[in-house]
Design a protein around this motif. Structure first.
Motif, PDB file in Angstrom:
ATOM      1  N   LYS A 151      37.600  44.591  44.632  1.00 16.13           N
ATOM      2  CA  LYS A 151      38.997  44.259  44.043  1.00 16.13           C
ATOM      3  C   LYS A 151      40.107  44.611  45.169  1.00 16.13           C
ATOM      4  N   ILE A 152      40.856  43.847  45.497  1.00 19.03           N
ATOM      5  CA  ILE A 152      41.800  43.745  46.419  1.00 19.03           C
ATOM      6  C   ILE A 152      43.256  44.298  46.107  1.00 19.03           C
ATOM      7  N   TYR A 153      43.315  43.865  44.990  1.00 13.44           N
ATOM      8  CA  TYR A 153      44.828  43.895  44.617  1.00 13.44           C
ATOM      9  C   TYR A 153      44.978  43.887  42.931  1.00 13.44           C
ATOM     10  N   ASP A 154      45.814  44.561  42.530  1.00 12.82           N
ATOM     11  CA  ASP A 154      46.061  44.638  40.894  1.00 12.82           C
ATOM     12  C   ASP A 154      47.238  43.329  40.590  1.00 12.82           C
ATOM     13  N   ASN A 155      46.959  42.717  39.226  1.00 16.46           N
ATOM     14  CA  ASN A 155      47.979  41.785  38.797  1.00 16.46           C
ATOM     15  C   ASN A 155      49.229  42.497  38.785  1.00 16.46           C
ATOM     16  N   LYS A 156      49.337  43.766  38.631  1.00 12.87           N
ATOM     17  CA  LYS A 156      50.812  44.351  38.637  1.00 12.87           C
ATOM     18  C   LYS A 156      51.406  44.585  39.959  1.00 12.87           C
ATOM     19  N   ASP A 157      50.765  43.864  40.996  1.00 13.16           N
ATOM     20  CA  ASP A 157      51.227  44.227  42.361  1.00 13.16           C
ATOM     21  C   ASP A 157      52.233  43.297  42.665  1.00 13.16           C
ATOM     22  N   SER A 158      53.296  43.351  43.370  1.00  9.45           N
ATOM     23  CA  SER A 158      54.050  42.171  43.842  1.00  9.45           C
ATOM     24  C   SER A 158      53.251  41.362  44.735  1.00  9.45           C
ATOM     25  N   LYS A 159      53.522  39.963  44.880  1.00 15.13           N
ATOM     26  CA  LYS A 159      52.976  39.156  45.742  1.00 15.13           C
ATOM     27  C   LYS A 159      53.000  39.710  46.973  1.00 15.13           C
ATOM     28  N   PRO A 275      38.254  25.879  39.452  1.00 10.96           N
ATOM     29  CA  PRO A 275      37.448  26.546  40.179  1.00 10.96           C
ATOM     30  C   PRO A 275      38.037  28.080  40.008  1.00 10.96           C
ATOM     31  N   THR A 276      36.744  28.671  39.486  1.00  7.56           N
ATOM     32  CA  THR A 276      37.091  30.354  39.369  1.00  7.56           C
ATOM     33  C   THR A 276      35.931  30.875  40.158  1.00  7.56           C
ATOM     34  N   SER A 277      35.960  32.318  40.084  1.00  6.57           N
ATOM     35  CA  SER A 277      34.977  32.910  40.761  1.00  6.57           C
ATOM     36  C   SER A 277      33.680  32.982  40.076  1.00  6.57           C
ATOM     37  N   ILE A 278      33.589  32.479  38.603  1.00  5.71           N
ATOM     38  CA  ILE A 278      32.375  32.584  37.852  1.00  5.71           C
ATOM     39  C   ILE A 278      31.736  31.061  37.293  1.00  5.71           C
ATOM     40  N   GLY A 279      32.456  30.115  38.114  1.00  2.00           N
ATOM     41  CA  GLY A 279      32.291  28.782  37.755  1.00  2.00           C
ATOM     42  C   GLY A 279      33.242  27.769  37.541  1.00  2.00           C
ATOM     43  N   ASN A 280      33.226  26.604  37.273  1.00  2.00           N
ATOM     44  CA  ASN A 280      34.229  25.581  37.333  1.00  2.00           C
ATOM     45  C   ASN A 280      34.554  25.607  35.580  1.00  2.00           C
ATOM     46  N   ILE A 281      35.965  25.546  35.378  1.00  2.00           N
ATOM     47  CA  ILE A 281      36.183  25.093  34.007  1.00  2.00           C
ATOM     48  C   ILE A 281      36.332  23.609  33.693  1.00  2.00           C
ATOM     49  N   ASP A 282      35.581  22.939  32.844  1.00  2.00           N
ATOM     50  CA  ASP A 282      35.876  21.507  32.692  1.00  2.00           C
ATOM     51  C   ASP A 282      37.207  21.125  32.861  1.00  2.00           C
ATOM     52  N   ARG A 319      42.711  35.020  31.117  1.00  2.00           N
ATOM     53  CA  ARG A 319      43.482  35.900  30.726  1.00  2.00           C
ATOM     54  C   ARG A 319      43.857  37.040  31.784  1.00  2.00           C
ATOM     55  N   GLU A 320      42.772  37.456  32.396  1.00  2.00           N
ATOM     56  CA  GLU A 320      42.772  38.559  33.585  1.00  2.00           C
ATOM     57  C   GLU A 320      43.604  37.869  34.660  1.00  2.00           C
ATOM     58  N   LYS A 321      43.412  36.672  35.161  1.00  2.00           N
ATOM     59  CA  LYS A 321      44.004  36.134  36.281  1.00  2.00           C
ATOM     60  C   LYS A 321      45.183  35.350  36.248  1.00  2.00           C
ATOM     61  N   LEU A 322      45.465  34.617  35.147  1.00  2.00           N
ATOM     62  CA  LEU A 322      46.501  33.673  35.123  1.00  2.00           C
ATOM     63  C   LEU A 322      47.504  34.265  33.876  1.00  2.00           C
ATOM     64  N   SER A 323      46.908  34.553  32.763  1.00  2.00           N
ATOM     65  CA  SER A 323      47.803  35.008  31.502  1.00  2.00           C
ATOM     66  C   SER A 323      48.427  36.246  31.920  1.00  2.00           C
TER      67      SER A 323
END
Length: 368
Positions: A151-159, A275-282, A319-323
């Motif tokens: 886990k490299i960075y948190d969502n709260k981190d700036s880009k 694409p996601t790290s757990i598979g592709n969303i249709d 929810r974790e990566k985009l929302s």
């Protein structure tokens, strides 16, 4: 599960010695990088006319930044629509006198933001400008680190902060096997290979099971969640029609769903087979008016348990990566051909997932 340093060292050695992806892509990527390095320099771009810069950029974007990645072509022309601003942003990005963290933040989040000019194309420019100092950062980078269990960075981190952490992590990978003389471009292709190529996924599985990994390249491996009837061959006309269900939904999206809902358009991918790290969303959709992401999964032969678990995993990932970035909520839609009692009961306690039924039919009309 986080891989140990020893396991990652083995993976890196396999990548250098045996990876078919590396053999196929590495030299061409390096050649493209050298070519692009010549013109992606402030002093060169300053002398270009608008037409020259447009042509260079369009060619560059179409090729994925020199065949390093996939970019969603929907944004290609939009990015250069305001030529003066585009030139200003590029020159700002390549200005070495400004701290890299500030440059990243200003372009991705603040004053210099251009829709579609996201982290993938931005860091591609940086890497081609100075490949010894900067690296690529796209969805495959994140997926590759996830494969390693990092886990490299948190969502709260700036880009900008996130990019600095990505640079540090890639340098750490390089330092694990200094004798391999890896570059940022090498480890970028490595992360792509272990997260998105079947040969890489197979070797990761082997390493986790403590199996021998120096093996011939594995080709034509099917996705583990693929419909078994497709592997065995098409058995009936109904299945043939189901294969085109995604096409139909994508083409008639606004008529099937609420008019506010549209297929998500990311910088690197459209919302189809996202694409996601757990598979592709249709299908990944977005409703900007109601501030929602919508995950649409097609049952297509999968068991009720599989499709429910699958959509819940994808909803959690979004929810974790985009929302989390913009505060949107997440809901799901499962598309099935016929009512399924097991599926209906499974979803009774999941109120934010809805069912849609589809029908396949033919109509013949006499014309003569």
């Amino acid at each position: 599960m986080e891989l140990s340093n020893n396991q990652i060292q083995k993976l890196l050695k396999w990548f250098v010695v045996s990876s078919e992806t590396k053999k196929r892509c590495s030299e061409n990527r390096k050649r493209k990088l050298e070519e692009n390095h010549k013109w992606i320099q402030s002093n060169v771009i300053q002398k270009m006319s608008d037409k020259e810069l447009d042509e260079k950029f369009l060619e560059y974007y179409k090729s994925g930044g020199g065949e390093k990645q996939n970019l969603n072509q929907i944004y290609r022309d939009r990015i250069i629509r305001d030529k003066k601003r585009f030139r200003e942003v590029i020159l700002y990005l390549l200005n070495k006198e400004i701290d890299i963290k500030e440059r990243i933040n200003q372009i991705l989040e603040e004053k210099y933001r251009i829709k579609g000019f996201g982290k993938a194309i931005l860091t591609s420019f940086l890497m081609d400008c100075n490949p010894d100092k900067y690296c690529l950062w796209n969805s495959k980078t994140d997926m590759g680190f996830s494969t390693l269990g990092w886990k490299i960075y948190d969502n709260k981190d700036s880009k900008g902060d996130a990019y600095l952490k990505i640079l540090e992590a890639l340098q750490e990978l390089i330092n694990l096997n200094p004798e391999l003389n890896l570059t940022f471009d090498d480890v970028d292709l490595f992360l792509h290979t272990i997260s998105a190529e079947e040969e890489g996924k197979e070797v990761v599985r082997a390493i986790k099971e403590d199996k021998e990994i120096f093996m011939p390249a594995i080709e034509n491996i099917k996705d583990t969640e693929q419909d078994p009837s497709e592997i065995k061959g098409v058995q009936n006309m109904e299945f043939v029609m189901e294969r085109y269900l995604e096409d139909f939904i994508e083409t008639n999206f606004s008529q099937i769903f609420d008019a506010n809902i549209e297929l998500y358009q990311g910088e690197e991918n459209s919302g189809r087979q996202f694409p996601t790290s757990i598979g592709n969303i249709d299908l990944l959709a977005i409703d900007n008016e109601n501030k929602e992401f919508i995950i649409i999964e097609l049952k297509k032969g999968k068991s009720s348990d599989v499709v429910v678990g699958q959509i819940l995993r994808y909803m959690s990932w979004v929810r974790e990566k985009l929302s989390a970035v913009n505060g949107y909520s997440v809901r799901g839609i499962i598309v099935v051909k016929e009512k399924d009692e097991k599926l209906e009961y499974a979803l009774k306690l999941v109120p934010n997932v809805r069912l849609f039924l589809y029908e396949v039919s033919f109509e013949l009309k006499k014309v003569s």
